[in-house]
Design a protein around this motif. Structure first.
Motif, PDB file in Angstrom:
ATOM      1  N   MET A 284       0.847  -1.164   0.000  1.00  0.00           N
ATOM      2  CA  MET A 284       0.000   0.000   0.000  1.00  0.00           C
ATOM      3  C   MET A 284       0.902   1.238   0.000  1.00  0.00           C
ATOM      4  O   MET A 284       1.863   1.324   0.735  1.00  0.00           O
ATOM      5  CB  MET A 284      -0.881  -0.048   1.238  1.00  0.00           C
ATOM      6  N   ALA A 285       0.565   2.211  -0.852  1.00  0.00           N
ATOM      7  CA  ALA A 285       1.341   3.437  -0.966  1.00  0.00           C
ATOM      8  C   ALA A 285       0.588   4.590  -0.309  1.00  0.00           C
ATOM      9  O   ALA A 285      -0.627   4.700  -0.435  1.00  0.00           O
ATOM     10  CB  ALA A 285       1.607   3.751  -2.425  1.00  0.00           C
ATOM     11  N   PHE A 286       1.325   5.451   0.358  1.00  0.00           N
ATOM     12  CA  PHE A 286       0.757   6.646   0.952  1.00  0.00           C
ATOM     13  C   PHE A 286       1.229   7.856   0.154  1.00  0.00           C
ATOM     14  O   PHE A 286       2.329   7.855  -0.394  1.00  0.00           O
ATOM     15  CB  PHE A 286       1.176   6.781   2.416  1.00  0.00           C
ATOM     16  N   ILE A 287       0.375   8.884   0.100  1.00  0.00           N
ATOM     17  CA  ILE A 287       0.679  10.060  -0.705  1.00  0.00           C
ATOM     18  C   ILE A 287       0.306  11.316   0.066  1.00  0.00           C
ATOM     19  O   ILE A 287      -0.581  11.295   0.915  1.00  0.00           O
ATOM     20  CB  ILE A 287      -0.063   9.990  -2.055  1.00  0.00           C
ATOM     21  N   LYS A 288       1.018  12.403  -0.256  1.00  0.00           N
ATOM     22  CA  LYS A 288       0.720  13.717   0.316  1.00  0.00           C
ATOM     23  C   LYS A 288       0.739  14.706  -0.843  1.00  0.00           C
ATOM     24  O   LYS A 288       1.741  14.839  -1.538  1.00  0.00           O
ATOM     25  CB  LYS A 288       1.771  14.087   1.349  1.00  0.00           C
ATOM     26  N   ILE A 289      -0.394  15.375  -1.087  1.00  0.00           N
ATOM     27  CA  ILE A 289      -0.495  16.333  -2.186  1.00  0.00           C
ATOM     28  C   ILE A 289      -1.182  17.606  -1.707  1.00  0.00           C
ATOM     29  O   ILE A 289      -1.917  17.590  -0.713  1.00  0.00           O
ATOM     30  CB  ILE A 289      -1.271  15.749  -3.383  1.00  0.00           C
ATOM     31  N   GLU A 290      -0.922  18.698  -2.424  1.00  0.00           N
ATOM     32  CA  GLU A 290      -1.564  19.975  -2.145  1.00  0.00           C
ATOM     33  C   GLU A 290      -2.273  20.442  -3.402  1.00  0.00           C
ATOM     34  O   GLU A 290      -1.794  20.202  -4.512  1.00  0.00           O
ATOM     35  CB  GLU A 290      -0.544  21.030  -1.735  1.00  0.00           C
ATOM     36  N   GLY A 291      -3.403  21.102  -3.231  1.00  0.00           N
ATOM     37  CA  GLY A 291      -4.125  21.621  -4.379  1.00  0.00           C
ATOM     38  C   GLY A 291      -5.399  22.333  -3.988  1.00  0.00           C
ATOM     39  O   GLY A 291      -5.686  22.531  -2.810  1.00  0.00           O
ATOM     40  N   ILE A 292      -6.141  22.706  -5.014  1.00  0.00           N
ATOM     41  CA  ILE A 292      -7.397  23.436  -4.845  1.00  0.00           C
ATOM     42  C   ILE A 292      -8.564  22.446  -4.894  1.00  0.00           C
ATOM     43  O   ILE A 292      -8.610  21.574  -5.752  1.00  0.00           O
ATOM     44  CB  ILE A 292      -7.571  24.477  -5.974  1.00  0.00           C
ATOM     45  N   VAL A 293      -9.509  22.617  -3.976  1.00  0.00           N
ATOM     46  CA  VAL A 293     -10.703  21.773  -3.955  1.00  0.00           C
ATOM     47  C   VAL A 293     -11.570  22.135  -5.155  1.00  0.00           C
ATOM     48  O   VAL A 293     -11.933  23.296  -5.342  1.00  0.00           O
ATOM     49  CB  VAL A 293     -11.502  21.959  -2.648  1.00  0.00           C
TER      50      VAL A 293
ATOM     51  N   ASN B  16     -16.269  14.461   4.679  1.00  0.00           N
ATOM     52  CA  ASN B  16     -16.127  15.831   5.175  1.00  0.00           C
ATOM     53  C   ASN B  16     -15.300  16.660   4.203  1.00  0.00           C
ATOM     54  O   ASN B  16     -14.123  16.913   4.428  1.00  0.00           O
ATOM     55  CB  ASN B  16     -15.466  15.836   6.559  1.00  0.00           C
ATOM     56  N   ALA B  17     -15.923  17.103   3.125  1.00  0.00           N
ATOM     57  CA  ALA B  17     -15.220  17.881   2.109  1.00  0.00           C
ATOM     58  C   ALA B  17     -15.152  19.348   2.513  1.00  0.00           C
ATOM     59  O   ALA B  17     -16.139  19.913   2.982  1.00  0.00           O
ATOM     60  CB  ALA B  17     -15.923  17.750   0.768  1.00  0.00           C
ATOM     61  N   PRO B  18     -13.989  19.995   2.344  1.00  0.00           N
ATOM     62  CA  PRO B  18     -13.889  21.431   2.602  1.00  0.00           C
ATOM     63  C   PRO B  18     -14.606  22.224   1.511  1.00  0.00           C
ATOM     64  O   PRO B  18     -15.041  21.661   0.501  1.00  0.00           O
ATOM     65  CB  PRO B  18     -12.386  21.697   2.592  1.00  0.00           C
ATOM     66  N   ALA B  19     -14.704  23.526   1.698  1.00  0.00           N
ATOM     67  CA  ALA B  19     -15.391  24.388   0.728  1.00  0.00           C
ATOM     68  C   ALA B  19     -14.659  24.382  -0.611  1.00  0.00           C
ATOM     69  O   ALA B  19     -13.423  24.363  -0.660  1.00  0.00           O
ATOM     70  CB  ALA B  19     -15.466  25.811   1.271  1.00  0.00           C
ATOM     71  N   GLN B  20     -15.421  24.403  -1.674  1.00  0.00           N
ATOM     72  CA  GLN B  20     -14.859  24.430  -3.017  1.00  0.00           C
ATOM     73  C   GLN B  20     -14.027  25.706  -3.171  1.00  0.00           C
ATOM     74  O   GLN B  20     -14.433  26.787  -2.760  1.00  0.00           O
ATOM     75  CB  GLN B  20     -15.987  24.400  -4.048  1.00  0.00           C
ATOM     76  N   GLY B  21     -12.824  25.563  -3.720  1.00  0.00           N
ATOM     77  CA  GLY B  21     -11.910  26.688  -3.891  1.00  0.00           C
ATOM     78  C   GLY B  21     -10.877  26.805  -2.795  1.00  0.00           C
ATOM     79  O   GLY B  21      -9.947  27.606  -2.903  1.00  0.00           O
ATOM     80  N   SER B  22     -10.997  26.033  -1.716  1.00  0.00           N
ATOM     81  CA  SER B  22     -10.006  26.046  -0.635  1.00  0.00           C
ATOM     82  C   SER B  22      -8.714  25.399  -1.103  1.00  0.00           C
ATOM     83  O   SER B  22      -8.721  24.479  -1.915  1.00  0.00           O
ATOM     84  CB  SER B  22     -10.528  25.287   0.591  1.00  0.00           C
ATOM     85  N   PHE B  23      -7.581  25.875  -0.566  1.00  0.00           N
ATOM     86  CA  PHE B  23      -6.279  25.266  -0.835  1.00  0.00           C
ATOM     87  C   PHE B  23      -5.986  24.315   0.313  1.00  0.00           C
ATOM     88  O   PHE B  23      -5.975  24.734   1.478  1.00  0.00           O
ATOM     89  CB  PHE B  23      -5.191  26.343  -0.943  1.00  0.00           C
ATOM     90  N   VAL B  24      -5.808  23.021   0.013  1.00  0.00           N
ATOM     91  CA  VAL B  24      -5.699  21.998   1.048  1.00  0.00           C
ATOM     92  C   VAL B  24      -4.480  21.101   0.842  1.00  0.00           C
ATOM     93  O   VAL B  24      -3.921  21.028  -0.247  1.00  0.00           O
ATOM     94  CB  VAL B  24      -6.967  21.115   1.101  1.00  0.00           C
ATOM     95  N   GLU B  25      -4.107  20.433   1.926  1.00  0.00           N
ATOM     96  CA  GLU B  25      -3.100  19.370   1.890  1.00  0.00           C
ATOM     97  C   GLU B  25      -3.829  18.074   2.217  1.00  0.00           C
ATOM     98  O   GLU B  25      -4.563  18.009   3.203  1.00  0.00           O
ATOM     99  CB  GLU B  25      -2.019  19.650   2.934  1.00  0.00           C
ATOM    100  N   VAL B  26      -3.649  17.072   1.368  1.00  0.00           N
ATOM    101  CA  VAL B  26      -4.345  15.786   1.540  1.00  0.00           C
ATOM    102  C   VAL B  26      -3.298  14.691   1.713  1.00  0.00           C
ATOM    103  O   VAL B  26      -2.350  14.605   0.938  1.00  0.00           O
ATOM    104  CB  VAL B  26      -5.232  15.476   0.309  1.00  0.00           C
ATOM    105  N   THR B  27      -3.463  13.860   2.731  1.00  0.00           N
ATOM    106  CA  THR B  27      -2.630  12.676   2.908  1.00  0.00           C
ATOM    107  C   THR B  27      -3.551  11.472   2.986  1.00  0.00           C
ATOM    108  O   THR B  27      -4.666  11.554   3.504  1.00  0.00           O
ATOM    109  CB  THR B  27      -1.774  12.752   4.186  1.00  0.00           C
ATOM    110  N   GLY B  28      -3.080  10.352   2.456  1.00  0.00           N
ATOM    111  CA  GLY B  28      -3.893   9.145   2.491  1.00  0.00           C
ATOM    112  C   GLY B  28      -3.313   8.040   1.642  1.00  0.00           C
ATOM    113  O   GLY B  28      -2.165   8.104   1.206  1.00  0.00           O
ATOM    114  N   GLU B  29      -4.123   7.011   1.408  1.00  0.00           N
ATOM    115  CA  GLU B  29      -3.707   5.844   0.633  1.00  0.00           C
ATOM    116  C   GLU B  29      -3.959   6.086  -0.856  1.00  0.00           C
ATOM    117  O   GLU B  29      -5.053   6.459  -1.251  1.00  0.00           O
ATOM    118  CB  GLU B  29      -4.493   4.617   1.085  1.00  0.00           C
ATOM    119  N   LEU B  30      -2.949   5.861  -1.662  1.00  0.00           N
ATOM    120  CA  LEU B  30      -3.027   6.047  -3.105  1.00  0.00           C
ATOM    121  C   LEU B  30      -3.609   4.810  -3.773  1.00  0.00           C
ATOM    122  O   LEU B  30      -3.240   3.679  -3.453  1.00  0.00           O
ATOM    123  CB  LEU B  30      -1.626   6.308  -3.670  1.00  0.00           C
TER     124      LEU B  30
END
Length: 95
Positions: A1-10, A43-57
């Motif tokens: 199982m691979a874990f990933i950390k990415i940043e982007g816009i919702v 639990n999705a954040p507001a559309q347009g928010s800049f977020v960091e997501v970590t989890g299983e790829l």
């Protein structure tokens, strides 16, 4: 199982099960492009928010259009950290 950390816009919601994440990728030669991820969470954040997501790829080949197959990239069992809230369009609009 691979874990990933990415940043982007919702981006757009995926029903009530998650959202798309738009990650801007910058190459060494100066080119830029957006890549899209499916983030599965209740639990999705507001559309347009800049977020960091970590989890299983997880990835899979999408052959819905056999002439243009693509790779679906998903993040499961996620932790979402909001780095910057979405701008309130009502406040920034001059009308």
């Amino acid at each position: 199982m691979a874990f990933i950390k990415i940043e982007g816009i919702v981006g757009d919601p995926l029903g009530s099960s998650g959202f798309t994440l738009v990650e801007n990728v910058k190459l060494f030669d100066g080119r830029q492009f957006d890549t899209y991820w499916k983030v599965w969470t209740k639990n999705a954040p507001a559309q347009g928010s800049f977020v960091e997501v970590t989890g299983e790829l997880s990835v899979k080949l999408d052959t819905y259009n056999p002439e243009k197959p693509k790779v679906d990239k998903s993040v499961n069992d996620v932790k979402v950290n909001v780095l910057r809230e979405a701008a309130d369009s009502a406040e920034s609009s001059p009308f």
